[in-house]
Scaffold this active site. Sequence first.
Site, PDB file in Angstrom:
ATOM      1  N   SER A  96       0.834  -1.206   0.000  1.00  0.00           N
ATOM      2  CA  SER A  96       0.000   0.000   0.000  1.00  0.00           C
ATOM      3  C   SER A  96       0.870   1.258   0.000  1.00  0.00           C
ATOM      4  O   SER A  96       1.706   1.412  -0.886  1.00  0.00           O
ATOM      5  CB  SER A  96      -0.964  -0.052   1.200  1.00  0.00           C
ATOM      6  OG  SER A  96      -1.934   0.950   1.108  1.00  0.00           O
ATOM      7  N   ASP A 130      -9.791  -3.467  -5.566  1.00  0.00           N
ATOM      8  CA  ASP A 130      -8.928  -2.475  -4.911  1.00  0.00           C
ATOM      9  C   ASP A 130      -8.972  -1.188  -5.727  1.00  0.00           C
ATOM     10  O   ASP A 130      -8.693  -1.215  -6.931  1.00  0.00           O
ATOM     11  CB  ASP A 130      -7.496  -3.033  -4.844  1.00  0.00           C
ATOM     12  CG  ASP A 130      -6.499  -2.064  -4.225  1.00  0.00           C
ATOM     13  OD1 ASP A 130      -6.916  -0.995  -3.738  1.00  0.00           O
ATOM     14  OD2 ASP A 130      -5.294  -2.390  -4.218  1.00  0.00           O
ATOM     15  N   HIS A 167      -7.985  -4.577  -1.202  1.00  0.00           N
ATOM     16  CA  HIS A 167      -6.914  -3.768  -0.618  1.00  0.00           C
ATOM     17  C   HIS A 167      -6.794  -4.046   0.884  1.00  0.00           C
ATOM     18  O   HIS A 167      -7.772  -4.051   1.609  1.00  0.00           O
ATOM     19  CB  HIS A 167      -7.170  -2.275  -0.837  1.00  0.00           C
ATOM     20  CG  HIS A 167      -5.946  -1.468  -0.539  1.00  0.00           C
ATOM     21  ND1 HIS A 167      -4.940  -1.285  -1.461  1.00  0.00           N
ATOM     22  CD2 HIS A 167      -5.530  -0.847   0.594  1.00  0.00           C
ATOM     23  CE1 HIS A 167      -3.975  -0.574  -0.916  1.00  0.00           C
ATOM     24  NE2 HIS A 167      -4.307  -0.304   0.330  1.00  0.00           N
TER      25      HIS A 167
END
Length: 322
Positions: free
Chosen positions: A108, A262, A292
């Site tokens: 991320s 995501d 995600h």
Amino acid sequence: KLLIKDLKVDEVPLRIYQPKWPPTGKRRGILYFHGGAGTFGSIRAFERICRYIAKKCNSVVVSVGYRLAPEHPYPGQYLDCLSATLYFMKNLEEYHVDPALIIISGDSCGANFATVICQILVNKRDPPKVRAQVLLYPGLQGLDFHLPSYQQNASVPMLFRKLVMYFCFRYLNKKPSVLEDVLQNCHVPESMKRKYKKWVSADIIPDEFKIRGYVPQKSTSYKPEVHEAIKEMLAKTFSPLLAEDSVICQLPESYIVTCEFDVLRDDGLLYKKRLEDNGIQVTWYHSESGFHGILAFFGYGILSFLSGKKIMDSTVNYINSL
């Protein structure tokens, strides 16, 4: 099975994981920057991932507890990650690490930091060359919030489209008064849209990723006051997808994970294309049922997801292939 050591470098906490068994030769050295939008997350929260990589890859893993925004202002996170990286690179001998096998990784926003650090190191002559970058569902640009993945996954947990924006504002310590305007891309000057269209555009996303409810967006008008309020979003640190080709072409071999569900999926797809267009070898793993932040559940028994385990095993296989 592991020796685990905590230390601080320039006020930045590090946790170093080493296999207990004596090395038969030099080991890989892996830097890991955790996710959490630069505003939350910790070394402890990503302990299971780092232990797994250290054991399965017979590697030394350095987990970096960079200081969090907004208390520790942006762009301090990049400086923390850079000083941790340079410290490790100077002390490879102590950890029996092969200078030709350094891997910079993250998930991320941690993958964003890994991307930026690799780009910074391109222009540094002294440290050893990075062998590979490992980017797990990276967020890499603040230019276009209408990409197909932003539309398709706008309401998919754990990262809603509006939540991305909220975290961006919190990370940059900005008041969210222009949040809706930024979601409509009103913060990007026309000249910038034209310049970067070749790198950041729905047109570049493969058609198979547009099947699920994508509608091309009409262009929105630029608002100078919105740009002024949030121009940091378009800087190369925040948006490393906008780095020049002269930097991209010098980057190390790369491994990129994207997840279908995501909002940031297309950032990974666009960066994959940029790297490949510049002759960089990319290994890509796409999790068709992943979302995600799925790795936050890794190692939690019945609470973990099979897709997360597959991502980790693919990542370990890649690292072991180097």
